[in-house]
Design an enzyme around this catalytic site. Structure first.
Site, PDB file in Angstrom:
ATOM      1  N   LYS A   1       0.862  -1.194   0.000  1.00  0.00           N
ATOM      2  CA  LYS A   1       0.000   0.000   0.000  1.00  0.00           C
ATOM      3  C   LYS A   1       0.886   1.226   0.000  1.00  0.00           C
ATOM      4  CE  LYS A   1      -3.899   2.205   0.345  1.00  0.00           C
ATOM      5  NZ  LYS A   1      -3.464   2.929  -0.894  1.00  0.00           N
TER       6      LYS A   1
ATOM      7  N   GLN B   1       7.271   3.936   3.785  1.00  0.00           N
ATOM      8  CA  GLN B   1       5.849   3.577   3.827  1.00  0.00           C
ATOM      9  C   GLN B   1       5.616   2.307   4.644  1.00  0.00           C
ATOM     10  OE1 GLN B   1       3.776   5.637   1.397  1.00  0.00           O
ATOM     11  NE2 GLN B   1       2.263   5.091   2.929  1.00  0.00           N
TER      12      GLN B   1
ATOM     13  N   LYS C   1       5.334   1.748  -3.108  1.00  0.00           N
ATOM     14  CA  LYS C   1       5.251   3.094  -3.687  1.00  0.00           C
ATOM     15  C   LYS C   1       5.487   2.973  -5.177  1.00  0.00           C
ATOM     16  CE  LYS C   1       4.702   7.388  -2.276  1.00  0.00           C
ATOM     17  NZ  LYS C   1       4.032   7.888  -1.045  1.00  0.00           N
TER      18      LYS C   1
ATOM     19  N   GLY D   1      -2.759   8.313  -4.263  1.00  0.00           N
ATOM     20  CA  GLY D   1      -2.095   9.520  -4.754  1.00  0.00           C
ATOM     21  C   GLY D   1      -0.841   9.870  -3.969  1.00  0.00           C
ATOM     22  N   ASP D   2      -0.078  10.776  -4.535  1.00  0.00           N
ATOM     23  CA  ASP D   2       1.074  11.416  -3.888  1.00  0.00           C
ATOM     24  C   ASP D   2       1.317  12.673  -4.730  1.00  0.00           C
ATOM     25  OD1 ASP D   2       3.324  10.703  -1.739  1.00  0.00           O
ATOM     26  OD2 ASP D   2       4.376  11.566  -3.445  1.00  0.00           O
TER      27      ASP D   2
ATOM     28  N   THR E   1      -4.429  13.557   5.254  1.00  0.00           N
ATOM     29  CA  THR E   1      -3.011  13.716   5.601  1.00  0.00           C
ATOM     30  C   THR E   1      -2.805  15.014   6.382  1.00  0.00           C
ATOM     31  OG1 THR E   1      -2.496  12.552   3.564  1.00  0.00           O
ATOM     32  CG2 THR E   1      -0.668  13.590   4.725  1.00  0.00           C
TER      33      THR E   1
ATOM     34  N   ASN F   1      -2.115  19.045  -1.735  1.00  0.00           N
ATOM     35  CA  ASN F   1      -3.119  18.366  -0.922  1.00  0.00           C
ATOM     36  C   ASN F   1      -2.797  18.447   0.567  1.00  0.00           C
ATOM     37  OD1 ASN F   1      -3.704  15.442   0.429  1.00  0.00           O
ATOM     38  ND2 ASN F   1      -5.454  16.186  -0.738  1.00  0.00           N
TER      39      ASN F   1
ATOM     40  N   SER G   1      -6.752   5.776   3.872  1.00  0.00           N
ATOM     41  CA  SER G   1      -6.816   4.868   2.714  1.00  0.00           C
ATOM     42  C   SER G   1      -7.186   3.457   3.175  1.00  0.00           C
ATOM     43  CB  SER G   1      -5.464   4.816   1.997  1.00  0.00           C
ATOM     44  OG  SER G   1      -5.293   5.927   1.151  1.00  0.00           O
TER      45      SER G   1
HETATM   46  P1  NDP Z   1       0.742  17.792  -4.312  1.00  0.00           P
HETATM   47  O1  NDP Z   1       1.185  17.399  -5.673  1.00  0.00           O
HETATM   48  O2  NDP Z   1      -0.688  17.998  -4.031  1.00  0.00           O
HETATM   49  O3  NDP Z   1       1.511  19.111  -3.852  1.00  0.00           O
HETATM   50  C1  NDP Z   1       2.891  19.170  -3.790  1.00  0.00           C
HETATM   51  C2  NDP Z   1       3.313  20.547  -3.333  1.00  0.00           C
HETATM   52  O4  NDP Z   1       4.711  20.542  -3.036  1.00  0.00           O
HETATM   53  C3  NDP Z   1       3.118  21.593  -4.413  1.00  0.00           C
HETATM   54  O5  NDP Z   1       2.882  22.839  -3.816  1.00  0.00           O
HETATM   55  C4  NDP Z   1       4.466  21.581  -5.121  1.00  0.00           C
HETATM   56  O6  NDP Z   1       4.780  22.766  -5.811  1.00  0.00           O
HETATM   57  C5  NDP Z   1       5.403  21.381  -3.950  1.00  0.00           C
HETATM   58  N1  NDP Z   1       6.617  20.686  -4.428  1.00  0.00           N
HETATM   59  C6  NDP Z   1       6.684  19.445  -4.938  1.00  0.00           C
HETATM   60  N2  NDP Z   1       7.951  19.163  -5.328  1.00  0.00           N
HETATM   61  C7  NDP Z   1       8.661  20.229  -5.034  1.00  0.00           C
HETATM   62  C8  NDP Z   1      10.017  20.536  -5.189  1.00  0.00           C
HETATM   63  N3  NDP Z   1      10.910  19.667  -5.738  1.00  0.00           N
HETATM   64  N4  NDP Z   1      10.439  21.733  -4.750  1.00  0.00           N
HETATM   65  C9  NDP Z   1       9.563  22.613  -4.199  1.00  0.00           C
HETATM   66  N5  NDP Z   1       8.245  22.380  -4.030  1.00  0.00           N
HETATM   67  C10 NDP Z   1       7.810  21.206  -4.454  1.00  0.00           C
HETATM   68  O7  NDP Z   1       1.356  16.667  -3.344  1.00  0.00           O
HETATM   69  P2  NDP Z   1       0.946  16.284  -1.846  1.00  0.00           P
HETATM   70  O8  NDP Z   1       0.516  17.498  -1.101  1.00  0.00           O
HETATM   71  O9  NDP Z   1       0.058  15.114  -1.922  1.00  0.00           O
HETATM   72  O10 NDP Z   1       2.355  15.769  -1.280  1.00  0.00           O
HETATM   73  C11 NDP Z   1       3.263  16.638  -0.591  1.00  0.00           C
HETATM   74  C12 NDP Z   1       4.189  15.778   0.259  1.00  0.00           C
HETATM   75  O11 NDP Z   1       3.418  15.040   1.205  1.00  0.00           O
HETATM   76  C13 NDP Z   1       5.015  14.730  -0.497  1.00  0.00           C
HETATM   77  O12 NDP Z   1       6.266  14.582   0.144  1.00  0.00           O
HETATM   78  C14 NDP Z   1       4.195  13.453  -0.318  1.00  0.00           C
HETATM   79  O13 NDP Z   1       5.005  12.315  -0.451  1.00  0.00           O
HETATM   80  C15 NDP Z   1       3.715  13.655   1.104  1.00  0.00           C
HETATM   81  N6  NDP Z   1       2.534  12.880   1.514  1.00  0.00           N
HETATM   82  C16 NDP Z   1       1.381  12.939   0.797  1.00  0.00           C
HETATM   83  C17 NDP Z   1       0.284  12.215   1.223  1.00  0.00           C
HETATM   84  C18 NDP Z   1      -1.021  12.289   0.535  1.00  0.00           C
HETATM   85  O14 NDP Z   1      -1.970  11.641   1.013  1.00  0.00           O
HETATM   86  N7  NDP Z   1      -1.176  13.041  -0.540  1.00  0.00           N
HETATM   87  C19 NDP Z   1       0.352  11.331   2.399  1.00  0.00           C
HETATM   88  C20 NDP Z   1       1.596  11.416   3.129  1.00  0.00           C
HETATM   89  C21 NDP Z   1       2.643  12.152   2.662  1.00  0.00           C
HETATM   90  P3  NDP Z   1       4.677  22.801  -7.425  1.00  0.00           P
HETATM   91  O15 NDP Z   1       3.204  22.772  -7.739  1.00  0.00           O
HETATM   92  O16 NDP Z   1       5.340  24.079  -7.806  1.00  0.00           O
HETATM   93  O17 NDP Z   1       5.406  21.599  -7.923  1.00  0.00           O
HETATM   94  O1  2IT Z   2       3.055   8.959   1.495  1.00  0.00           O
HETATM   95  C1  2IT Z   2       1.908   8.505   1.726  1.00  0.00           C
HETATM   96  O2  2IT Z   2       1.613   7.981   2.801  1.00  0.00           O
HETATM   97  C2  2IT Z   2       0.883   8.671   0.673  1.00  0.00           C
HETATM   98  N1  2IT Z   2       1.160   9.269  -0.360  1.00  0.00           N
HETATM   99  C3  2IT Z   2      -0.479   8.071   0.865  1.00  0.00           C
HETATM  100  C4  2IT Z   2      -0.476   6.618   0.490  1.00  0.00           C
HETATM  101  C5  2IT Z   2      -1.824   5.938   0.461  1.00  0.00           C
HETATM  102  O3  2IT Z   2      -1.829   4.760   0.081  1.00  0.00           O
HETATM  103  O4  2IT Z   2      -2.838   6.531   0.823  1.00  0.00           O
END
Ligand code: NDP
Ligand code: 2IT
Length: 446
Positions: free
Chosen positions: A91, A112, A127, A166-167, A210, A241, A378
Site C-alpha cells: 500500500k 511507507q 510506492k 495519490g502522492d 493527511t 493536498n 486509505s
Molecule cells: P501535491 O502534488 O498535491 O503538492 C505538492 C506541493 O509541493 C506543491 O505545492 C508543489 O509545488 C510542492 N513541491 C513538490 N515538489 C517540489 C520541489 N521539488 N520543490 C519545491 N516544491 C515542491 O502533493 P501532496 O501534497 O500530496 O504531497 C506533498 C508531500 O506530502 C510529499 O512529500 C508526499 O510524499 C507527502 N505525503 C502525501 C500524502 C497524501 O496523502 N497526498 C500522504 C503522506 C505524505 P509545485 O506545484 O510548484 O510543484
Molecule cells: O506517502 C503517503 O503515505 C501517501 N502518499 C499516501 C499513500 C496511500 O496509500 O494513501
C-alpha cells in the site's frame, strides 16, 4: 556493536543501490534507530530480519508511451516498488513528477512500510510513480498518459495484492483516469486504488486526511508542552493536498497560517492565509501561488521555495517534498523561537536539520508518524470497499483522530522503552520496525 551493525547493513545497501542517495538516507536513519532493538532481540539477527527488510520484495520498471496533443509520441518510465507485505497487501501512493527515479520510489516504499505498520491497519508498504510532468499538460494528455500507465500497472495490483493511491502530482483527476482504465481492462469494480471519488467508492475525509492527521499529531506534541493551537503562528511549505488541509485544520483549531509555497516561491500573509483563494488557485485553476497577490495585494511573494523557513513562526510543517529543509534552515527556525516541527511531506528534513531540532529542544514529529493519517484513511477506504458500505464524515474523522493518537503514544512509549525519551524519530522507527519484524518472524524466511 551498534556501529558495526549500522556499517554492515549500509555497506550492502549502498553497494546494491548505487546512486540511490535518498534511499541510503532513509535506510540509515532507521537502521541507526533500531540498533538497540537488534541488540536486545538476537532472534531478529538470526532470522536476517534487517537484511531482508531493507531489500524490496519486488521492483517493477516499465515503459509508458503516450501521444501528446500534437500527435507526438512521448515515452516515460514507470515504477512500482512492492517493498514489504508482512502486514498486508502493498500500500502506498503514486508520484508523478519529473524528478522520479527508482531511488526516490525505493526510499518512499521503505518509509511507507514502517508508517503503515504504525497505523495499526493491515497494510504492507509500497510506492510507485513516473517521471511524467503533469504541469502544463491538457486533461486529455493526462488521461492518455494515465491509461498507458495503468495498461502495464494493472497486472501487478489488486485489492488483496497491491493498492496504490495519490502522492505528488496524483490527485482526484489522475485516480479517476487510472481507475477507469483498470476497470476496462479487468471488467471488475474493486478497491484497487484509494482516493477515489465519493460517488464511486471513495471515503469521506480521505482528501483531507493527511493534513488533518498531521495537525492532530501536532496537537499531541503541543499538549506535551502544555500548549494548544490557539494563537500559534504557523508556516507550512507546499500548497498541494497536504498543505491545504493542514492549513484548514490549523485554522479551525485557532492557529494562524502565515506562509505557504510552491516550487517557484512563497507567500506571506501576516493577517492569515485566505484558504479559499489558495484552493481556487491550486485545486480549480492549477495555477501558481504568487497569483494569491492578485486578490490580496497586501501579502508578500518571495521568489524561491527555500526562503520560507526564514519566516518567524511557532510551528513549522514542511509539506512539499524530500530534503526541502536543511541544517541552516533548521538553525534559523530554532533561532526564531520555533517550538514544534512536524513533517507533512516524506523526509522533508535533512539528517542535519533533524539533529538541529532534537538538540535545540524543538518538538519534532517525523514523517512516518506525523503524515500517516493519509494512508490510514486509505486503509479505512479499503475496509469500506470490502464491506460495500460508507461511513459518515464524523465516523471516519473520529477513527483518523484515534489512529493519530495511537501513533503518538506508540512513538513516545517505544522511545522511552529504549532510553531515547522524547525522541519521536527513534520512537517511530522502533515501534514501526518491531511490528514489521514480528510479522516477518512469524511468517518464516520468505
Ligand atoms: P501535491 O502534488 O498535491 O503538492 C505538492 C506541493 O509541493 C506543491 O505545492 C508543489 O509545488 C510542492 N513541491 C513538490 N515538489 C517540489 C520541489 N521539488 N520543490 C519545491 N516544491 C515542491 O502533493 P501532496 O501534497 O500530496 O504531497 C506533498 C508531500 O506530502 C510529499 O512529500 C508526499 O510524499 C507527502 N505525503 C502525501 C500524502 C497524501 O496523502 N497526498 C500522504 C503522506 C505524505 P509545485 O506545484 O510548484 O510543484
Ligand atoms: O506517502 C503517503 O503515505 C501517501 N502518499 C499516501 C499513500 C496511500 O496509500 O494513501
Amino acid at each position: 556493536m551498534a556501529d558495526n551493525f549500522v556499517d554492515g547493513i549500509m555497506e550492502t545497501v549502498e553497494s546494491r543501490n548505487g546512486g540511490d542517495v535518498e534511499f541510503h538516507q532513509a535506510v540509515r536513519e532507521v537502521v541507526e534507530s533500531i540498533a538497540p532493538v537488534i541488540e536486545k532481540h538476537p532472534e531478529f539477527a538470526a532470522a536476517g530480519i534487517v537484511e531482508r527488510v531493507v531489500e524490496p520484495e519486488r521492483q517493477i520498471i516499465f515503459r509508458v508511451p503516450w501521444m501528446d496533443d500534437n500527435g507526438q509520441v512521448q515515452v516515460n518510465r514507470g515504477f512500482r516498488v512492492e517493498f514489504n507485505s508482512a502486514i498486508g497487501p502493498y500500500k502506498g501512493g503514486l508520484r508523478f513528477h519529473p524528478s522520479v527515479n527508482v531511488g526516490i520510489i525505493k526510499f518512499l516504499g521503505f518509509e511507507q512500510t514502517f508508517k503503515n505498520a504504525l497505523t495499526g491497519t493491515p497494510i504492507g508498504g509500497g510506492k510507485g510513480g513516473c517521471d511524467f510532468n503533469p504541469k502544463g499538460k491538457s486533461d486529455n494528455e493526462v488521461m492518455r498518459f494515465c491509461q498507458s500507465f495503468m495498461s502495464e500497472l494493472f497486472r501487478h495490483i489488486g485489492p488483496d495484492t497491491d493498492v496504490p493511491a495519490g502522492d505528488i502530482g496524483v490527485g482526484a483527476r489522475e485516480i479517476g483516469y487510472l481507475f477507469g482504465q483498470y476497470k476496462k481492462l479487468t471488467n471488475t469494480f474493486v478497491g484497487i486504488l484509494t482516493g477515489k471519488g465519493l460517488g464511486w467508492g471513495g471515503s469521506l475525509v480521505r482528501t483531507e486526511a493527511t493534513g488533518y492527521g498531521l495537525v492532530y499529531f501536532v496537537s499531541r506534541m503541543l499538549e506535551a508542552r502544555g500548549k494548544d493551537w490557539k494563537g500559534q503562528k504557523v508556516v507550512i511549505s507546499g500548497s498541494g493536498n497536504v498543505a491545504i488541509y493542514a492549513t484548514q485544520k490549523v485554522q479551525q483549531l485557532g492557529g494562524t497560517v502565515i506562509a505557504l509555497s510552491d516550487s517557484n516561491g512563497y507567500i506571506v500573509d501576516n493577517d492569515g492565509i485566505k484558504l479559499d483563494t489558495v484552493r481556487q488557485i491550486k485545486e480549480v485553476r492549477r495555477g501558481r501561488i504568487k497569483e494569491y497577490l492578485e486578490e490580496h495585494p497586501s501579502a508578500e511573494f518571495h521568489e524561491g521555495w527555500e526562503g520560507i523557513w526564514s519566516v518567524p513562526c511557532d510551528v513549522a510543517l514542511p509539506s512539499a517534498t524530500q530534503n526541502e529543509l536543511d541544517g541552516n534552515a533548521a538553525g534559523t527556525l530554532v533561532a526564531n523561537g520555533c517550538i514544534a516541527v512536524a513533517e507533512g511531506a516524506n523526509m522533508p528534513s535533512t539528517p542535519e536539520a533533524v539533529k538541529v531540532f532534537l538538540d535545540g529542544g524543538v518538538s519534532f514529529g517525523p514523517a512516518k508518524a506525523a503524515n500517516a493519517g493519509g494512508v490510514a484513511t486509505s486503509a479505512l477506504e479499503m475496509s469500506q470497499n470490502s464491506m460495500r458500505m460508507s461511513w459518515s464524515f464524523e465516523e471516519v474523522d473520529k477513527r483518523l483522530k484515534g489512529i493519530m493518537d495511537s501513533i503518538y503514544t506508540q512513538c513516545v512509549e517505544a522511545a522511552d522503552a529504549y532510553g531515547c525519551n522524547g525522541n519521536l524519530v527513534a520512537g517511530a522507527n522502533i515501534a514501526g520496525f518491531l511490528k514489521v519484524a514480528r510479522a516477518m518472524m512469524a511468517q518464516g524466511v520468505v
